[in-house]
Scaffold this active site. Structure first.
Site, PDB file in Angstrom:
ATOM      1  N   LYS A 124      77.658  71.829  69.355  1.00 41.40           N
ATOM      2  CA  LYS A 124      77.832  70.461  68.840  1.00 41.40           C
ATOM      3  C   LYS A 124      76.812  70.222  67.736  1.00 41.40           C
ATOM      4  CE  LYS A 124      79.762  68.026  72.733  1.00 41.40           C
ATOM      5  NZ  LYS A 124      79.403  67.096  73.786  1.00 41.40           N
ATOM      6  N   HIS A 127      72.555  65.828  65.653  1.00 41.25           N
ATOM      7  CA  HIS A 127      72.726  64.526  64.997  1.00 41.25           C
ATOM      8  C   HIS A 127      71.400  63.771  64.889  1.00 41.25           C
ATOM      9  CE1 HIS A 127      72.672  62.631  68.912  1.00 41.25           C
ATOM     10  NE2 HIS A 127      73.628  63.441  69.318  1.00 41.25           N
ATOM     11  N   HIS A 130      69.116  63.324  67.910  1.00 40.06           N
ATOM     12  CA  HIS A 130      68.242  64.455  68.252  1.00 40.06           C
ATOM     13  C   HIS A 130      67.054  64.533  67.292  1.00 40.06           C
ATOM     14  CE1 HIS A 130      72.074  66.071  70.157  1.00 40.06           C
ATOM     15  NE2 HIS A 130      71.233  65.865  71.153  1.00 40.06           N
TER      16      HIS A 130
HETATM   17  N1  ARG Z   1      71.113  67.647  75.717  1.00 41.37           N
HETATM   18  C1  ARG Z   1      71.006  66.265  76.052  1.00 41.37           C
HETATM   19  C2  ARG Z   1      71.688  65.416  74.995  1.00 41.37           C
HETATM   20  O1  ARG Z   1      71.841  65.829  73.887  1.00 41.37           O
HETATM   21  C3  ARG Z   1      69.574  65.822  76.176  1.00 41.37           C
HETATM   22  C4  ARG Z   1      68.784  66.525  77.234  1.00 41.37           C
HETATM   23  C5  ARG Z   1      67.706  65.678  77.750  1.00 41.37           C
HETATM   24  N2  ARG Z   1      66.854  66.320  78.687  1.00 41.37           N
HETATM   25  C6  ARG Z   1      67.056  66.434  79.997  1.00 41.37           C
HETATM   26  N3  ARG Z   1      66.183  67.075  80.705  1.00 41.37           N
HETATM   27  N4  ARG Z   1      68.114  65.933  80.563  1.00 41.37           N
HETATM   28  O2  ARG Z   1      72.074  64.292  75.293  1.00 41.37           O
END
Ligand code: ARG
Length: 564
Positions: A124, A127, A130
């Protein structure tokens, strides 16, 4: 607060009243006419059984110190006036001797902070959300390090979950290896979108996807090799972005890494009597804590995002024995982290209260037209290149002969975006409006960059940097100069504020304030053409300002430019 001066105030109060007050009771006065430091006599007067104004008056009369001109009562406040020469020398000595270490402390010595941030999802796009997580995490990491903490930063990729079953199904049906290699992330995203289109009319796709994800979880070689290919290609793309952002994280892990620890985690939870079945799924009931049930395993046995986060957190504590654990993740995941931390509490992990969800609001673009190469996500790549192009144009019009234009535009553009990100407290949503965030005269990154470059350019004209020598120093007494000193003094405290509230905004707004104060000083006073008495002092003040701007910018992840 300068320790030399605050110690003197504390010792005086202790000696006169027998009460020892905390250093945090000393504040800066609201303006310089009222002196430099102030102590409110409210608490003190209670202990002395007098009223605050009387307490302040009495103490003012008794005060005398070689470091101060005088103390003066103003209502319930006791105001202290420093000796300006000593005060200015103290600041210059600190900044110019400590240089890039000015502002650093050792309050975190022996303590470890583990920060998880960035954490994009593979296949993905990366964005702007992030990006915001990355900037916040990076600035916090740098600040903790400056305060003496040991830090470990973790990038926790979203690389597992039922969506990969969908992606594999789509790729097997419609995929083209050539296209995948050429532009992996947009291509994978388009496959994902296609899956969701087709599944509306062909429900067998749903079963196929579930089966493929089950194969992933069972380590089926074909499923895993496709998944790995998607992951490696995505990581390569992310890596390109990280190197543009000058970001490095200590550990790259991901949800997939915890696949083989799910059973163990579930067993531990079961042994603690925390799990129960609910309509075929396995849950932790959190009703007592007024939270919805936490889903651990779906009816088909598949693990969930939360299950993997539980396993990951247990593993991180075991490996890293952190004193603080920080998750920089957007506001929409608030409930998820509440459940995660609550489950740790239920497992009687004493460290559960050291875990923090550092949440933040969303980024919007005012100019939406450029945002939608892929659905509604605003891609960092697009925003970065647009910012660079716009800054390059500004440079062309302001300073067409500038050397290193490409690198300069890159730094200033990134700085503009980072300052836009930190333009308010993190919980607030931000809107990227190009006209505002790139304006070299606004409260922006470019404004700070220009100020830094101005200081650097003044100093380039000085043959040799001034060496600070208190015995030949001439005090600078104008309001602009005094104001600038006071801001320089505040830098170390600002860093503590950033770490305490997880708010890099305090530092970005500090740097803007410092820039404004420097520009005001520069506007009112000659530096190089000043009469000899003040020339040296002003050069030193310029050196100190430049140093603090640089230190602060670096903590935020912004590289300064010495010409602009
Ligand atoms: N990959 C997730 C996202 O883009 C964020 C991860 C956050 N960290 C966690 N330990 N859940 O929404």
């Amino acid at each position: 607060m300068l320790e030399k001066f605050s110690k003197e105030i504390l010792a005086f109060i202790q000696k006169e009243t027998g009460v020892s007050i905390a250093p945090t009771n000393i504040e800066h006065t609201p303006n310089l006419e009222m002196g430099d430091y102030a102590v409110g006599c409210f608490e003190l007067s209670k202990k002395l059984k007098k009223n605050p104004a009387e307490t302040a008056r009495d103490l003012a009369q008794k005060f005398s110190s070689p470091l101060f001109e005088k103390a003066q009562a103003q209502g319930p406040y006791l105001n202290f006036f420093v000796k300006k020469d000593l005060y200015q020398c103290e600041i210059l000595k600190d900044v110019l001797n400590q240089k890039e270490r000015y502002g650093t402390k050792n309050i975190g010595q022996g303590k470890k902070v583990v920060l998880e941030y960035s954490s994009p999802n593979i296949a993905k796009p990366f964005h702007v959300g992030h990006f915001r997580a990355t900037n916040l995490g990076n600035a916090l990491k740098n600040t903790y390090q400056a305060l003496g903490y040991q830090t470990v930063s973790i990038n926790y990729l979203g690389d597992w979950g039922t969506q990969f079953g969908k992606l594999i199904t789509a790729y097997k049906k419609w995929g083209d290896p050539q296209q995948l290699k050429k532009d992996p992330i947009p291509y994978l995203t388009s496959l994902y979108v296609k899956f969701h289109e087709e599944v509306k009319t062909d429900t067998t796709l749903e079963d196929a996807a579930r089966a493929w994800f089950q194969k992933c979880e069972a380590q089926d070689p074909e499923a895993l090799s496709l998944w790995k290919q998607f992951k490696d290609l995505s990581l390569q793309e992310f890596q390109k972005l990280y190197s543009q952002l000058n970001i490095t994280l200590d550990e790259v892990s991901g949800e997939s890494q915890y696949n083989d620890q799910i059973q163990k985690t579930i067993d531990t939870l079961k042994a603690k009597g925390l799990t129960q079945k609910s309509e075929g799924a396995l849950i932790v009931d959190l009703e007592k804590d007024k939270l919805p049930p936490a889903l651990l395993l779906k009816t088909d046995g598949a693990s969930l995002y939360l299950t993997r986060d539980i396993a990951a957190l247990l593993d991180r504590y075991e490996r890293l024995a952190f004193d603080q654990k920080i998750y920089v993740v957007g506001i929409p995941q608030t409930l998820h982290f509440k459940q995660l931390f609550k489950i740790m509490e239920r497992m009687e992990k004493t460290w559960a209260k050291s875990c923090h969800h550092v949440a933040f609001g969303t980024i919007r673009l005012k100019d939406q037209a450029m945002s939608t190469r892929m659905g509604t996500a605003i891609l960092l790549e697009d925003v970065l290149s647009k910012a660079k192009a716009k800054i390059a144009k500004i440079i062309q019009s302001k300073n067409p002969n500038l050397k290193n234009q490409t690198e300069t535009a890159k730094r200033v553009a990134l700085g503009a975006l980072i300052f836009a990100d930190f333009g308010s407290k993190r919980m607030k949503d931000v809107t990227f409006d190009w006209d505002i965030i790139l304006n070299p005269e606004g409260d922006t990154g470019p404004y700070v960059h220009y100020t830094y470059a101005r200081a650097a350019s003044i100093l380039r004209k000085v043959k040799q940097g001034e060496i600070f020598n208190p015995s030949t120093y001439n005090t600078l007494a104008s309001p602009e100069e005094q104001a600038l000193f006071r801001i320089l003094e505040r830098y170390p405290n600002t860093l503590e504020g950033v770490a305490g509230d997880f708010e890099p905004f305090y530092l970005s707004s500090y740097l803007i304030e410092l820039s404004k104060a420097f520009n005001r000083f520069y506007h009112h006073h000659r530096v190089l053409q000043a009469e000899m008495t003040f020339q040296k002092s002003r050069i030193l003040l310029t050196q100190a300002t430049k140093q603090v701007l640089e230190n602060g910018l670096r903590l935020l992840g912004v590289l300064p430019v010495s010409e602009l």
